[in-house]
Design a protein around this motif. Sequence first.
Motif, mmCIF file in Angstrom:
data_model
loop_
_atom_site.group_PDB
_atom_site.id
_atom_site.type_symbol
_atom_site.label_atom_id
_atom_site.label_comp_id
_atom_site.label_asym_id
_atom_site.label_seq_id
_atom_site.Cartn_x
_atom_site.Cartn_y
_atom_site.Cartn_z
ATOM 1 N N PRO A 127 0.864 -1.179 0.000
ATOM 2 C CA PRO A 127 0.000 0.000 0.000
ATOM 3 C C PRO A 127 0.903 1.232 0.000
ATOM 4 O O PRO A 127 1.945 1.227 0.672
ATOM 5 N N ILE A 128 0.529 2.263 -0.724
ATOM 6 C CA ILE A 128 1.452 3.386 -0.931
ATOM 7 C C ILE A 128 1.837 4.042 0.404
ATOM 8 O O ILE A 128 2.952 4.548 0.543
ATOM 9 N N SER A 129 0.949 3.960 1.404
ATOM 10 C CA SER A 129 1.285 4.533 2.718
ATOM 11 C C SER A 129 2.447 3.786 3.370
ATOM 12 O O SER A 129 3.057 4.283 4.308
ATOM 13 N N GLU A 130 2.753 2.602 2.891
ATOM 14 C CA GLU A 130 3.843 1.798 3.450
ATOM 15 C C GLU A 130 5.096 1.857 2.588
ATOM 16 O O GLU A 130 6.109 1.216 2.903
ATOM 17 N N LEU A 131 5.034 2.583 1.475
ATOM 18 C CA LEU A 131 6.134 2.513 0.512
ATOM 19 C C LEU A 131 7.432 3.118 1.039
ATOM 20 O O LEU A 131 8.511 2.525 0.881
ATOM 21 N N ALA A 132 7.335 4.298 1.662
ATOM 22 C CA ALA A 132 8.566 4.939 2.144
ATOM 23 C C ALA A 132 9.272 4.025 3.145
ATOM 24 O O ALA A 132 10.501 3.828 3.061
ATOM 25 N N GLY A 133 8.510 3.428 4.045
ATOM 26 C CA GLY A 133 9.092 2.504 5.022
ATOM 27 C C GLY A 133 9.714 1.293 4.348
ATOM 28 O O GLY A 133 10.795 0.840 4.733
ATOM 29 N N ALA A 134 9.039 0.791 3.324
ATOM 30 C CA ALA A 134 9.537 -0.398 2.628
ATOM 31 C C ALA A 134 10.856 -0.086 1.905
ATOM 32 O O ALA A 134 11.777 -0.905 1.904
ATOM 33 N N VAL A 135 10.930 1.091 1.293
ATOM 34 C CA VAL A 135 12.162 1.470 0.593
ATOM 35 C C VAL A 135 13.299 1.663 1.604
ATOM 36 O O VAL A 135 14.426 1.207 1.395
ATOM 37 N N ARG A 136 12.988 2.320 2.703
ATOM 38 C CA ARG A 136 14.024 2.520 3.733
ATOM 39 C C ARG A 136 14.505 1.172 4.265
ATOM 40 O O ARG A 136 15.704 0.932 4.409
ATOM 41 N N HIS A 137 13.548 0.269 4.517
ATOM 42 C CA HIS A 137 13.904 -1.079 4.981
ATOM 43 C C HIS A 137 14.830 -1.767 3.973
ATOM 44 O O HIS A 137 15.836 -2.384 4.341
ATOM 45 N N ALA A 138 14.504 -1.629 2.688
ATOM 46 C CA ALA A 138 15.326 -2.259 1.646
ATOM 47 C C ALA A 138 16.736 -1.670 1.641
ATOM 48 O O ALA A 138 17.735 -2.400 1.539
ATOM 49 N N GLN A 139 16.814 -0.349 1.767
ATOM 50 C CA GLN A 139 18.135 0.297 1.746
ATOM 51 C C GLN A 139 18.977 -0.142 2.947
ATOM 52 O O GLN A 139 20.171 -0.409 2.819
ATOM 53 N N GLU A 140 18.337 -0.263 4.097
ATOM 54 C CA GLU A 140 19.063 -0.716 5.293
ATOM 55 C C GLU A 140 19.531 -2.157 5.128
ATOM 56 O O GLU A 140 20.657 -2.506 5.495
ATOM 57 N N LYS A 141 18.664 -2.989 4.565
ATOM 58 C CA LYS A 141 19.014 -4.410 4.382
ATOM 59 C C LYS A 141 20.163 -4.576 3.387
ATOM 60 O O LYS A 141 21.009 -5.459 3.540
ATOM 61 N N LEU A 142 20.182 -3.711 2.354
ATOM 62 C CA LEU A 142 21.292 -3.753 1.381
ATOM 63 C C LEU A 142 22.621 -3.548 2.099
ATOM 64 O O LEU A 142 23.595 -4.283 1.875
ATOM 65 N N LEU A 143 22.665 -2.532 2.970
ATOM 66 C CA LEU A 143 23.891 -2.238 3.725
ATOM 67 C C LEU A 143 24.230 -3.385 4.671
ATOM 68 O O LEU A 143 25.359 -3.873 4.703
ATOM 69 N N GLU A 144 23.211 -3.816 5.410
ATOM 70 C CA GLU A 144 23.415 -4.853 6.424
ATOM 71 C C GLU A 144 23.935 -6.146 5.799
ATOM 72 O O GLU A 144 24.803 -6.810 6.360
ATOM 73 N N LEU A 145 23.407 -6.482 4.621
ATOM 74 C CA LEU A 145 23.797 -7.746 3.982
ATOM 75 C C LEU A 145 24.934 -7.548 2.988
ATOM 76 O O LEU A 145 25.346 -8.482 2.300
ATOM 77 N N ASN A 146 25.430 -6.307 2.920
ATOM 78 C CA ASN A 146 26.582 -6.004 2.070
ATOM 79 C C ASN A 146 26.347 -6.451 0.626
ATOM 80 O O ASN A 146 27.126 -7.201 0.048
ATOM 81 N N LEU A 147 25.233 -5.990 0.051
ATOM 82 C CA LEU A 147 24.893 -6.351 -1.325
ATOM 83 C C LEU A 147 24.930 -5.109 -2.208
ATOM 84 O O LEU A 147 24.715 -3.985 -1.734
ATOM 85 N N ILE A 148 25.220 -5.321 -3.492
ATOM 86 C CA ILE A 148 25.218 -4.224 -4.462
ATOM 87 C C ILE A 148 23.809 -4.108 -5.043
ATOM 88 O O ILE A 148 23.291 -5.090 -5.605
ATOM 89 N N GLY A 149 23.193 -2.941 -4.941
ATOM 90 C CA GLY A 149 21.858 -2.816 -5.516
ATOM 91 C C GLY A 149 21.299 -1.414 -5.375
ATOM 92 O O GLY A 149 21.737 -0.641 -4.523
ATOM 93 N N GLY A 150 20.345 -1.095 -6.229
ATOM 94 C CA GLY A 150 19.694 0.211 -6.178
ATOM 95 C C GLY A 150 18.183 0.036 -6.184
ATOM 96 O O GLY A 150 17.668 -0.981 -6.656
ATOM 97 N N VAL A 151 17.487 1.030 -5.651
ATOM 98 C CA VAL A 151 16.028 0.962 -5.556
ATOM 99 C C VAL A 151 15.392 1.844 -6.623
ATOM 100 O O VAL A 151 15.804 2.994 -6.812
ATOM 101 N N THR A 152 14.397 1.307 -7.295
ATOM 102 C CA THR A 152 13.589 2.103 -8.213
ATOM 103 C C THR A 152 12.135 1.687 -8.002
ATOM 104 O O THR A 152 11.881 0.565 -7.584
#
Lengths: 469, 469
Positions: free
Chosen positions: A343-368
């Motif tokens: 749901p769009i009201s959850e999108l900002a949180g979901a993107v932030r969660h993804a960005q944090e997980k990328l760092l935590e798991l040391n993976l190369i990736g970008g969000v779009t």
Amino acid sequence: MSVSAFVESLHQFLEKDQISENETIREQHSIDESYHKGGLTQVVVFPRSTEDTAQILKAASRHAVPVVPFGLGTSLEGHVVPLKECATIDFIEMNAVLDVSPDDLMVTVQPGVTRSQLNRELKKHGLFFSVDPGADATLGGMAATNASGTTSVRYGVMRDQVRDLEVVLASGEVIHTGSRAAKSSAGLHLNGLFVGSEGILGCITELTLKVYGIPEFEMAGRATFKSVENAVQAVVSLLQSGIPIARVELLDEISLKQLNHHQKTDYPEIPTLFMEFHGNEDGLAQDVEFMKEIVAMYDCEAIEFVSNHAERTRLWEARHNLAYSFIHGFPGRKMMVTDVCVPISELAGAVRHAQEKLLELNLIGGVTGHVGDGNFHVILMIDLSDSEEKVRANIFNESLVAYGLERNGTSTGEHGVGYGKQKYMQREFGAALGVMQQIKSVLDPQGILNPGKLLPAKGDAVDESVSKN
Amino acid sequence: MSVSAFVESLHQFLEKDQISENETIREQHSIDESYHKGGLTQVVVFPRSTEDTAQILKAASRHAVPVVPFGLGTSLEGHVVPLKECATIDFIEMNAVLDVSPDDLMVTVQPGVTRSQLNRELKKHGLFFSVDPGADATLGGMAATNASGTTSVRYGVMRDQVRDLEVVLASGEVIHTGSRAAKSSAGLHLNGLFVGSEGILGCITELTLKVYGIPEFEMAGRATFKSVENAVQAVVSLLQSGIPIARVELLDEISLKQLNHHQKTDYPEIPTLFMEFHGNEDGLAQDVEFMKEIVAMYDCEAIEFVSNHAERTRLWEARHNLAYSFIHGFPGRKMMVTDVCVPISELAGAVRHAQEKLLELNLIGGVTGHVGDGNFHVILMIDLSDSEEKVRANIFNESLVAYGLERNGTSTGEHGVGYGKQKYMQREFGAALGVMQQIKSVLDPQGILNPGKLLPAKGDAVDESVSKN
């Protein structure tokens, strides 16, 4: 099951060049564009008509040989990858635009017609087909996966465009799922059921689709924000205001960095919305002023609009080339793309969660993200030879799916399930999965249609490894 | 089957006032707004929760008692009319707006909430629900029949608004058919399947629906034409041009005459389009100029626009009161409404055919149409005590359905099938009807859910009386 007897029987009604057991051809038909691997198809069959397809399915039914329908193999979750001994039905020779009806804003095509082929044909009539999943996929494949893309916020997904499908069932029987009417309250909604059914209920042999008049005036824009939260909140306000947004794409810092590097652009490397608006010139001029007021409320750093064709094209080419920017930027690595929709009201949180997980798991990736739909992708670049990195990538994907499902989203906004996401279906649908399995069982009692895709078989072990966050 | 044992068992989990065997109550729940007649329901049950509904269906299943779900009884094809000994489940006490989420442009409601109740609630948030079928129906009923109406040309039909349904199956099991995501490519599309299923697959106990921001600016218009053909052709051009038409309604000479007579208006009694546009002020000003050019190409007699609220309201109230103008104009007669929907390129011919048939069969009636969708109604005023006139009315209805189906349209654009149009399903769907029947059989093996509606049972005699023209 006897594949050889099945192939034998094909020769009774198909030309020789419609049947291939060549190993290279079989290999080309056993993969898609993803990292998912399966077995090797036994034979590739090229129907030229609905009648051919019906005969092929009758023979498959008789010999209990599984069949996998195939368009151009651009799917991303192993949809066309053989999981059992099977035959592949390639619809590429059924690629005619059968009818264009400008008065009805409707077109009828065969399943092997590609999106770009259809749009070339429609342009002559001042029309366009709205669904743009990025890849130049076939319309049969796009219907089978319920494809969507950047323009869906305005024009809807593939399912919204389908007026009628001709489908060959497992038995070889041919049905039409709808009509040429723009709407109907008759019968059960088979159009909707067969769109997105990934070949497990039947093979699509003809599609009647809704098309649109090319807009009088188009304008593109780019807005930069201090944070993803601000960008998403601005989109919510724009949507509520009724401004005719035709596309609205979020790119994060890392995606823009990759874009700049690969395409020699100099976009600011902060959260950015790429936008497009369809309307008339005076209306959009008024909308621009309104939009400036709206985005200002969300700490917009800068907003710019372009209306000439060349500049708009440059902007969207950049966005379209994002995946290639990653692929070219990391030679030797393979792309893995997540596809959660919340749901769009959850999108900002979901993107932030993804960005944090990328760092935590040391993976190369970008969000779009297709922000207007709440659908976002993380483009991961994985070293497939590094089994430990593959494990981390899977943990990442599962973490995003879990985050989305806990917020009543979906594991796949547009790529589909294939066999890559089958393990999440029980968790996503609960008891409703039983209804889907009942429908599958009654329409394909032998289980010959694209087995192992979309729905786990009843009693299949469910992947419980989805982490809780 | 034992209805009395069933009623007995209801008392174990429902309050006394949730069960009524009162004859007046039963009579009120055995009719809809149409001329279709059936039997008398045995008992009316008023669930107050999903849990109540699940228990009721478990008991019905155990006792093999058929159940008919009921909203406000505004259906037009006998959807809620009992055809067997049965129980009626009235959802009127489940009428809470459970959640309004402006950021998600989404709302969650119980099935007994009415359209006007929802819009009153949404207005506080600057939002509105788009589907307007005329009657102030319940949202559960509107989903069950895939209702639509004047605004569907812009915002879509009921099915397009449904993100998720909570449904109680025949077994009493509760499922969710979707999620809160704006789009999904996961699983089979149960949202679409259950919308329009007229209670034959389950009972809807909760709906999550898409809503819209109230448009910045609205404008209405009225255009008069020499012929129906000209009016329809003008609409085709307007649609192709991308002008943001929110409503476009055709009224024929007889309808306008009835309207003028009943409502003391003085509209010219020639084919007329009532239109509405949603956008911003500058954009619509530019569209007005463009529209004037377009309609001039189709011999438009006059076109007028109004943008103030009072004048717009007057125009649409007139349109909404059309049915009442006929009802009041012909006391003692009963309304019968046809509902064929054709490809828009066939609409002018279909309307002309209907007008000719009215004359030929000497029937009282006027034509009105949701022209943008190709959906048109003939409002017939029938003397039900005149059996010969009833026969002519049925011949008329069947002639219109036959005309529409021959042109690949549908027998019902928005009213649904109920039992009034069941006889046309074989002809409309051919082999696809078998697929629908298989789905029904596997999900409701005892056939207890609204029996005799939507789908003819396998092997049922098919009405072959549909005339060929």
